[in-house]
Design an enzyme around this catalytic site. Structure first.
Site, PDB file in Angstrom:
ATOM      1  N   PHE A  61     -18.017  44.006 -32.370  1.00  9.51           N
ATOM      2  CA  PHE A  61     -18.464  44.973 -31.351  1.00  9.51           C
ATOM      3  C   PHE A  61     -17.303  45.712 -30.709  1.00  9.51           C
ATOM      4  CE2 PHE A  61     -22.808  43.681 -31.519  1.00  9.51           C
ATOM      5  CZ  PHE A  61     -22.767  42.348 -31.905  1.00  9.51           C
ATOM      6  N   GLN A  76     -22.252  33.111 -30.341  1.00  4.15           N
ATOM      7  CA  GLN A  76     -22.871  34.315 -29.760  1.00  4.15           C
ATOM      8  C   GLN A  76     -23.528  35.140 -30.865  1.00  4.15           C
ATOM      9  OE1 GLN A  76     -19.929  35.926 -26.478  1.00  4.15           O
ATOM     10  NE2 GLN A  76     -18.769  35.023 -28.167  1.00  4.15           N
ATOM     11  N   ASP A  83     -26.364  36.166 -36.718  1.00  9.64           N
ATOM     12  CA  ASP A  83     -26.452  36.344 -38.183  1.00  9.64           C
ATOM     13  C   ASP A  83     -26.799  35.079 -38.963  1.00  9.64           C
ATOM     14  OD1 ASP A  83     -22.830  36.639 -38.037  1.00  9.64           O
ATOM     15  OD2 ASP A  83     -24.019  34.819 -38.307  1.00  9.64           O
ATOM     16  N   HIS A  98     -27.493  33.765 -28.319  1.00 13.11           N
ATOM     17  CA  HIS A  98     -28.171  35.071 -28.340  1.00 13.11           C
ATOM     18  C   HIS A  98     -29.320  35.085 -29.331  1.00 13.11           C
ATOM     19  CE1 HIS A  98     -24.175  36.860 -26.672  1.00 13.11           C
ATOM     20  NE2 HIS A  98     -24.891  36.227 -25.751  1.00 13.11           N
ATOM     21  N   CYS A 102     -43.917  40.015 -31.020  1.00  8.11           N
ATOM     22  CA  CYS A 102     -44.607  41.070 -30.257  1.00  8.11           C
ATOM     23  C   CYS A 102     -44.267  40.942 -28.777  1.00  8.11           C
ATOM     24  CB  CYS A 102     -46.121  40.922 -30.444  1.00  8.11           C
ATOM     25  SG  CYS A 102     -47.063  41.951 -29.300  1.00  8.11           S
ATOM     26  N   CYS A 141     -48.041  39.787 -27.064  1.00  4.70           N
ATOM     27  CA  CYS A 141     -48.765  38.521 -27.369  1.00  4.70           C
ATOM     28  C   CYS A 141     -47.886  37.506 -28.086  1.00  4.70           C
ATOM     29  CB  CYS A 141     -50.017  38.846 -28.189  1.00  4.70           C
ATOM     30  SG  CYS A 141     -49.653  39.377 -29.876  1.00  4.70           S
ATOM     31  N   CYS A 147     -47.480  45.159 -33.606  1.00  7.53           N
ATOM     32  CA  CYS A 147     -48.156  43.864 -33.776  1.00  7.53           C
ATOM     33  C   CYS A 147     -49.528  44.095 -34.410  1.00  7.53           C
ATOM     34  CB  CYS A 147     -48.324  43.213 -32.396  1.00  7.53           C
ATOM     35  SG  CYS A 147     -49.377  41.772 -32.398  1.00  7.53           S
ATOM     36  N   CYS A 183     -52.321  42.876 -31.480  1.00  5.50           N
ATOM     37  CA  CYS A 183     -52.622  43.597 -30.211  1.00  5.50           C
ATOM     38  C   CYS A 183     -52.103  45.031 -30.210  1.00  5.50           C
ATOM     39  CB  CYS A 183     -52.036  42.831 -29.019  1.00  5.50           C
ATOM     40  SG  CYS A 183     -50.245  42.994 -28.894  1.00  5.50           S
TER      41      CYS A 183
HETATM   42  N1  APR Z   1     -10.395  36.906 -37.368  1.00  6.88           N
HETATM   43  C1  APR Z   1     -10.134  36.704 -36.048  1.00  6.88           C
HETATM   44  N2  APR Z   1     -10.543  37.548 -35.068  1.00  6.88           N
HETATM   45  C2  APR Z   1     -11.248  38.636 -35.459  1.00  6.88           C
HETATM   46  C3  APR Z   1     -11.556  38.914 -36.808  1.00  6.88           C
HETATM   47  C4  APR Z   1     -11.098  37.989 -37.778  1.00  6.88           C
HETATM   48  N3  APR Z   1     -11.335  38.161 -39.090  1.00  6.88           N
HETATM   49  N4  APR Z   1     -12.271  40.080 -36.856  1.00  6.88           N
HETATM   50  C5  APR Z   1     -12.395  40.500 -35.573  1.00  6.88           C
HETATM   51  N5  APR Z   1     -11.775  39.648 -34.740  1.00  6.88           N
HETATM   52  C6  APR Z   1     -11.723  39.683 -33.279  1.00  6.88           C
HETATM   53  C7  APR Z   1     -11.644  41.073 -32.684  1.00  6.88           C
HETATM   54  O1  APR Z   1     -10.295  41.453 -32.530  1.00  6.88           O
HETATM   55  C8  APR Z   1     -12.344  40.884 -31.334  1.00  6.88           C
HETATM   56  O2  APR Z   1     -11.412  40.590 -30.301  1.00  6.88           O
HETATM   57  O3  APR Z   1     -12.962  39.150 -32.833  1.00  6.88           O
HETATM   58  C9  APR Z   1     -13.252  39.664 -31.535  1.00  6.88           C
HETATM   59  C10 APR Z   1     -14.724  40.016 -31.515  1.00  6.88           C
HETATM   60  O4  APR Z   1     -15.023  40.428 -30.193  1.00  6.88           O
HETATM   61  P1  APR Z   1     -16.397  41.228 -29.913  1.00  6.88           P
HETATM   62  O5  APR Z   1     -16.519  42.316 -30.910  1.00  6.88           O
HETATM   63  O6  APR Z   1     -16.409  41.558 -28.459  1.00  6.88           O
HETATM   64  O7  APR Z   1     -17.527  40.170 -30.256  1.00  6.88           O
HETATM   65  P2  APR Z   1     -18.058  38.988 -29.331  1.00  6.88           P
HETATM   66  O8  APR Z   1     -16.973  38.382 -28.526  1.00  6.88           O
HETATM   67  O9  APR Z   1     -18.839  38.091 -30.218  1.00  6.88           O
HETATM   68  O10 APR Z   1     -19.074  39.758 -28.356  1.00  6.88           O
HETATM   69  C11 APR Z   1     -19.875  38.968 -27.502  1.00  6.88           C
HETATM   70  O11 APR Z   1     -21.095  40.960 -26.888  1.00  6.88           O
HETATM   71  O12 APR Z   1     -22.102  42.959 -27.431  1.00  6.88           O
HETATM   72  C12 APR Z   1     -22.339  41.625 -27.174  1.00  6.88           C
HETATM   73  O13 APR Z   1     -24.190  40.433 -27.997  1.00  6.88           O
HETATM   74  C13 APR Z   1     -22.943  40.929 -28.361  1.00  6.88           C
HETATM   75  O14 APR Z   1     -22.697  38.606 -28.985  1.00  6.88           O
HETATM   76  C14 APR Z   1     -21.988  39.784 -28.664  1.00  6.88           C
HETATM   77  C15 APR Z   1     -21.213  39.631 -27.362  1.00  6.88           C
END
Ligand code: APR
Length: 244
Positions: free
Chosen positions: A35, A100, A103, A118, A126, A129, A151, A154
């Site tokens: 993200f 978090q 997948d 999460h 739905c 319901c 759904c 409903c």
């Molecule tokens: N190895 C190590 N670190 C990695 C790799 C890798 N191969 N690829 C990416 N990263 C690091 C990135 O540099 C980043 O700091 O993983 C981190 C992922 O951070 P986010 O993208 O913020 O993901 P996350 O911490 O899981 O976000 C938490 O935010 O948007 C919501 O619901 C969403 O569950 C998510 C939550």
């Protein structure tokens, strides 16, 4: 890097109740974008697209966003990082994974004790319901007519059974209770900026446990961590298994 990995292994071997806390960074090597990393989803899309209010305001636009996300998740397979964590659980060195991620790659990779804060994207339900349907089927329906799936009982809109922004996370009490019992937490692939999830590693450390952070970029908890390794998750985890 190897000295840091050796220290992380020594602390792990000296622990009684170790957990892993994972974020989207452990799944980027399975081709699921994170993200906030340099190719992260929130650099292309507004995070509001994963919010409850956006689902209410524009269900078709919401499903269009999820259909794009789902493409990568449906094709993804567990990588070496997921498999090593499953192995650490199998040999009794890791008690739980608190993730978090939605997948399900930890479960597909063989881990048993996984707490999905999460939820996960396997099912949709739905909004009225609570009837359930596989997300696969909902995505197919959306792709066919470009409209948010409804759904069959409903008629209200279906939505993925994941935690959206503006909704409470799942199992946080259980996760916190586990963190209170843990004396070691390895964080893998999380920016540690989303709460209350990011409280989990912080609780372990603040109550006297050890904290190891494996993340490509710095995080706000680096300053209290015992070990910080800014390398790819799969590379570090493979080495951890090797150095045991
Ligand atoms: N190895 C190590 N670190 C990695 C790799 C890798 N191969 N690829 C990416 N990263 C690091 C990135 O540099 C980043 O700091 O993983 C981190 C992922 O951070 P986010 O993208 O913020 O993901 P996350 O911490 O899981 O976000 C938490 O935010 O948007 C919501 O619901 C969403 O569950 C998510 C939550």
């Amino acid at each position: 890097m190897y000295d840091k990995i050796r220290k992380a292994v020594e602390l792990l071997k000296g622990s009684i109740h170790a957990i892993a806390f994972t974020g989207a960074g452990i799944s980027t090597e399975s081709n699921i974008p994170d993200f906030r990393g340099n190719q992260g989803l929130w650099r292309k899309f507004d995070p509001k697209m994963a919010s409850k209010s956006y689902f209410k305001e524009d269900p078709d636009g919401f499903w269009n966003f999820y259909a794009q996300r789902y493409e990568a998740i449906a094709k993804a397979v567990p990588n070496e990082g997921h498999r090593v964590l499953a192995k650490l659980e199998e040999i009794g060195l890791l008690k739980y994974i608190v993730t978090q991620n939605i997948d399900r790659l930890h479960i597909k990779g063989g881990s048993k004790s996984v707490i999905e804060l999460h939820g996960n994207i396997l099912m949709s339900h739905c909004e009225s319901c609570f009837s359930e349907k596989f997300t696969d089927e909902c995505i197919e329906e959306f792709k066919k007519n470009g409209k948010a799936p409804r759904c069959k009982y409903c008629g209200d809109y279906m939505r993925p059974s994941v935690v959206l922004f503006e909704e409470p996370v799942r199992l946080i009490d259980l996760a916190m209770e586990i963190a209170c019992r843990s004396d070691y937490c390895i964080v893998i692939g999380s920016s540690l900026v989303v709460y209350p999830a990011a409280l989990i590693p912080e609780i372990v450390k603040r109550q006297g446990g050890r904290l190891v952070i494996v993340n490509l970029e710095p995080t706000p908890l680096d300053c209290i961590a015992d070990v910080v390794i800014n390398e790819r998750a799969s590379v570090v985890l493979k080495k951890i298994l090797e150095f045991l």
